[in-house]
Enzyme design. Structure first.
Site, PDB file in Angstrom:
ATOM      1  N   VAL A  59       4.136   0.860   2.117  1.00 17.68           N
ATOM      2  CA  VAL A  59       4.378  -0.263   2.775  1.00 17.68           C
ATOM      3  C   VAL A  59       4.584  -1.318   1.797  1.00 17.68           C
ATOM      4  O   VAL A  59       3.929  -1.525   1.031  1.00 17.68           O
ATOM      5  CB  VAL A  59       2.941  -0.510   3.639  1.00 17.68           C
ATOM      6  N   MET A  83       2.071   9.186   4.101  1.00 16.08           N
ATOM      7  CA  MET A  83       3.382   9.087   4.843  1.00 16.08           C
ATOM      8  C   MET A  83       4.417   8.134   4.460  1.00 16.08           C
ATOM      9  O   MET A  83       5.306   8.269   5.082  1.00 16.08           O
ATOM     10  CB  MET A  83       2.944   8.704   6.497  1.00 16.08           C
ATOM     11  N   ASP A 111      -4.550   8.991  14.655  1.00 16.28           N
ATOM     12  CA  ASP A 111      -4.952   9.044  13.216  1.00 16.28           C
ATOM     13  C   ASP A 111      -5.752   7.563  13.227  1.00 16.28           C
ATOM     14  O   ASP A 111      -5.725   6.860  12.293  1.00 16.28           O
ATOM     15  CB  ASP A 111      -3.774   8.950  12.364  1.00 16.28           C
ATOM     16  N   ALA A 160      -8.916   2.672   7.799  1.00 19.17           N
ATOM     17  CA  ALA A 160      -7.849   2.151   6.958  1.00 19.17           C
ATOM     18  C   ALA A 160      -6.752   1.849   8.158  1.00 19.17           C
ATOM     19  O   ALA A 160      -5.726   1.287   7.656  1.00 19.17           O
ATOM     20  CB  ALA A 160      -7.100   3.383   6.192  1.00 19.17           C
ATOM     21  N   GLY A 186       0.758  -1.126  -0.091  1.00 18.09           N
ATOM     22  CA  GLY A 186       0.084  -0.036   0.067  1.00 18.09           C
ATOM     23  C   GLY A 186       0.782   1.200   0.122  1.00 18.09           C
ATOM     24  O   GLY A 186       2.253   1.018   0.331  1.00 18.09           O
ATOM     25  N   LYS A 246      -8.792   5.368  12.103  1.00 18.80           N
ATOM     26  CA  LYS A 246      -9.676   5.453  11.161  1.00 18.80           C
ATOM     27  C   LYS A 246      -9.676   4.092  10.400  1.00 18.80           C
ATOM     28  O   LYS A 246      -8.831   3.311  10.825  1.00 18.80           O
ATOM     29  CB  LYS A 246      -9.087   6.336  10.031  1.00 18.80           C
ATOM     30  N   LYS A 256       7.332  -0.530   6.340  1.00 18.58           N
ATOM     31  CA  LYS A 256       6.772   0.858   6.029  1.00 18.58           C
ATOM     32  C   LYS A 256       7.920   1.937   6.076  1.00 18.58           C
ATOM     33  O   LYS A 256       8.886   2.129   7.004  1.00 18.58           O
ATOM     34  CB  LYS A 256       5.798   1.186   7.053  1.00 18.58           C
TER      35      LYS A 256
END
Length: 450
Positions: free
Chosen positions: A23, A20, A134, A138, A16, A136, A38
């Site tokens: 990955v 930021m 963060d 996802a 992905g 969420k 990552k």
């Protein structure tokens, strides 16, 4: 540029890519296992690189301390060819946003347990002094065996801490807490708000705070309450409304004070009821399409609201329910009937009926005594009119009271007299002025922010 190796890790493919970093699926030849690697993007001057590197490894150490079934495990961190990276456990599963979109609808009990498991992980992290910032869909993984894991701990803090981002914050606007959007210090209660947004969206199919622009979303998070969930899903158990009202309270001190309280209420949602004082207003938009879970990038934003109206709307008296068929407004309610935790919603329409009978009319004064004619009251002064031409946008504050955002607001009526005006745009200095308006006077405020 294709990366084939990072440190000792062989890169096998991309899993992905986001705001930021990237990955990768990778292989660790030393321990002979598949890992997720990552990389962290970092655009900074040479003078900032040393500071970033120290912060990066400090955050990595904090995350590596976290050992919990609901948190992804960090194995290693390093730097190779000016690329910072973290190696973590490889998860077989799907992001929660994909799970919701692709799976059969889950039972309320299953949803409550899965979100409670996330809350368990957050509570553990918060007790270790780590705030996610963060949360969420996802960043929540649903594994093939049904377990859940939180990913990307500490990444938002790492990015938003750079000198090049002073006055900015990193996050996903529709999931961010009001204090986070306003640039105030945050603690674990901001994560609780974000998880409340995730729960609301899962239960109703619609994000509680949405809009066509980032500015609109952020304004609504700070100033507006969500639509009553049962207006969107009438069969929703009332206990969820109690939980959501408390999790989504505008003021941190009115929310759950720790995530373990939220987890406990989720596991007993069937026992909770939804009655209590009004916390806010919301307008139903029945034709609104469900939120697109793929449209949830983490982005870097300048604060659009450094200061605004009080975070919690003022309470209002309850009114008598309207007759069937009459339109009304959904009011976001807090739960006061629960002893340990809970806050709830109630749907109250907008007609003006009340529970108190009108006071009886007083008898007229005796007619035997002549009454002198009274002097007619002076006619009220005609209000002044102020037109607005603000570019690209600005929050309009008159005498300390927020009047709205222009555009679309383009016209105001004000009583004659002295007025302090402030037009706010978080990316520029506020525009301030003083007006002395006479009865019926017209005045135009024209300002363009750079």
């Amino acid at each position: 540029m294709t990366i084939e190796q990072l440190g000792r890790y062989r890169i096998d493919g991309i899993l992905g890519e986001g705001a930021m970093g990237v990955v990768y699926r990778a292989f660790d030849p030393l321990l002979e296992r598949v890992v997720a690697v990552k990389t962290i993007k970092f655009d900074a001057s040479l003078s900032d690189r040393d500071s970033f590197e120290r912060r990066f490894f400090r955050e990595a150490k904090s995350i590596a301390r976290l050992s919990h079934p609901a948190i992804v495990t960090l194995y290693d961190a390093g730097k190779a060819d000016e690329v910072a990276y973290m190696a973590m456990e490889f998860l077989e599963g799907r992001e929660l946003r994909q799970f919701i979109a692709e799976s059969e609808p889950q039972s309320y009990a299953r949803i409550a347990e899965m979100v409670a498991a996330v809350a368990d992980g957050l509570d553990y992290a918060h007790r270790q002094g780590v705030v996610h910032r963060d949360i969420k869909p996802a960043n929540i993984m649903v594994l093939d065996d049904g377990a859940v894991k939180i990913t990307d701990f500490g990444i938002a803090q790492l990015q938003s801490g750079t000198k090049t981002m002073t006055g900015h914050m990193l996050g996903t606007p529709k999931y961010m807490a009001p204090e986070q959007i306003m640039g105030h210090p945050v603690d674990g209660r901001a994560d609780i708000f974000s998880l409340g947004v995730v729960l609301y969206q899962w239960l109703t199919g619609i994000a509680p705070f949405d809009g066509d622009t980032v500015t609109t979303i952020m304004y609504r998070v700070i100033n507006e309450g969500p639509v009553l969930p049962t207006r969107l899903q009438p069969a929703l158990p009332p206990g969820f409304e109690a939980i959501l009202a408390r999790a989504l309270a505008k003021k941190p001190e009115e929310r759950y004070q720790n995530a373990s309280e939220l987890a406990a209420d989720l596991r007993r949602y069937a026992e909770l009821v939804s009655t209590g004082p009004i916390l806010g207003l919301a307008t139903v938009q029945p034709n609104k399409a469900p939120a697109d879970p793929s449209d949830e990038p983490t982005v870097l934003l300048a604060h659009p609201f450094n200061d605004t109206r009080p975070l919690a709307p003022q309470s209002a008296p309850q009114v008598r329910p309207a007759k069937s068929g009459k339109s009304g407004k959904g009011l976001w309610l807090g739960l006061s009937a629960l002893a340990v935790a809970g806050a709830a919603f109630a749907l109250l329409p907008g007609d003006k009926g009340g529970d108190h009978p009108a006071a009886p009319l007083q008898p007229p004064p005796p007619t035997a005594t002549p009454i002198a004619a009274e002097t007619p009251p002076a006619e009220p002064k005609k209000p002044a009119r102020v037109s607005l031409a603000i570019a690209p946008w600005g929050e309009v504050v008159i005498n300390g009271e927020v009047k709205g955002v222009s555009p679309p607001l383009d016209d105001l009526e004000l009583p004659p007299g002295h007025h302090e005006v402030e037009i706010r745009n978080g990316q520029s200095e506020p525009h301030r002025m003083t007006l002395e308006l006479g009865p019926g006077e017209s005045y135009k405020i024209k300002h363009k922010f750079k």
